[in-house]
Design an enzyme around this catalytic site. Sequence first.
Site, PDB file in Angstrom:
ATOM      1  N   ASP A   1       0.842  -1.201   0.000  1.00 26.09           N
ATOM      2  CA  ASP A   1       0.000   0.000   0.000  1.00 26.09           C
ATOM      3  C   ASP A   1       0.872   1.243   0.000  1.00 26.09           C
ATOM      4  OD1 ASP A   1       0.735  -0.806   2.692  1.00 26.09           O
ATOM      5  OD2 ASP A   1      -0.606   0.760   3.442  1.00 26.09           O
TER       6      ASP A   1
ATOM      7  N   GLU B   1       0.153  -1.061   5.745  1.00 26.00           N
ATOM      8  CA  GLU B   1       1.191  -0.506   6.616  1.00 26.00           C
ATOM      9  C   GLU B   1       0.999   0.983   6.853  1.00 26.00           C
ATOM     10  OE1 GLU B   1       4.912   1.484   7.742  1.00 26.00           O
ATOM     11  OE2 GLU B   1       3.795   1.722   5.864  1.00 26.00           O
TER      12      GLU B   1
END
Length: 464
Positions: free
Chosen positions: A88, A152
């Site tokens: 991400d 994250e």
Amino acid sequence: MNETVNAWLDAHLPDMIADIKALCAINSVEGEPEDGKPFGDGPYQSLNKALELAKNYGFAVTNYDNYVGTADYDQDLPRTLDILCHTDVVPAGEGWTVTDPFNVIEKDGRLYGRGVSDDKGPLVAALYAMRALKENGVKLKKGVRFIMGANEETGSHDIAHYYATEPEAEMTFSPDANFPIINIEKGQFKGILSKDCAEDKTLPRVLSLDAGIAFNAVPQKAVIRFEGLDIDANQNILDDVAAQCEVKIEKTGDDELTIIGHSAHASTPEDGRNAGLAAMILISKLPLYPSEMQKTVSQIPKLFPYGVTDGSGIGIKMADEDSHDLTCTLDLYHVDPTHAEFTFDARTPVMATKENCEAVAAKTVQDAGFDWSTPGMIPPHVVPKDSDFVQKLLASYEAVTGKKGECIAIGGGTYVHELKNGVAFGAVFDGVDTRMHGADEFFDLDNLLTAAKIYADAIVRLCA
């Protein structure tokens, strides 16, 4: 064998670049959850693209409910080493000049695009290290698992989901920070100062002051609205504060001022120009009526002096040999005629305790007339620098780069903060600002290739 593996990586650099471009073309900013897509469609697409790459490289892959994906070097070996990356990214933001953020280009030996350095480029570098070893027939005695998360940047709920069912490996490193090695992540301590006052309508006065968008970022912008103040007649004060604080102060309405500073992460507040603190200094110097609220908020520059980021104003200045200095920054501001509230973020060395840090700050703030609250202290993360794990990683860094390896302590948190024996290991060379989280994020190709070689060497040292 190292020469063979390194030559393979040199020859496959074009393939690495192509895979990074394909992965970074997916906008994997967290979106609205959907059925089977816990973090939205972008993170789902990016995670599954990374799994597709790993499967095509010949690894056995597993998808953990689209939270996390894994790729095992050899499923028959006992799991010993985990390599932890994420797919991400943060939002693209504004100000890109080299390329569209999700259209990676190669220019002057660099890749430009959102995610190339955080963390899709490092992910591909580490995955290619595993691929190079596998395709060159390197036999390991201990298992390596490549773990790819999808959340994250906005909470690490992905990893919490994964470790709810899977044990930690004996060792974990994450290519999601800087070389040589981050073995200490400081603790964190957030405090909230507040004050309620009866409204005093005597003019001139502050109607509102707001600054900051997150407790862990130095505020770039502050907006102050006044009532009954002749702003133009006090231009000399505005100019003096602007020069003192190295900020811009602009009149953005008949009774409104906007202060523009420079943002920075709370772990490195010395890199910022705190617009909120500049606003507090300004209102302490302007000829405003000395109401109870005005007297109260005028204490803020004394507790948090401009440019001083060591916590000394609230009595918590401290440092130790391995984790170095405490840092402290006041990052959220709100003032209106009846309520004031401020939030600071301190990053604390290993020596910090509830007694020498939290209790001292609380007393100082309360003695200055503020109410006090805190969620408490988050402990630091430490992996001993003399451990066999850390020393072998440093040996790999030194063998490939020819540079002296050393352990680093940081104020930020990494993907391994909650893991018992986890360190951040690259992939960006220390001292290089790749503009991650900013416009024109980049990753140098020589950095990419060298990181892959370091990771290949480290896998062999730890698992062969």
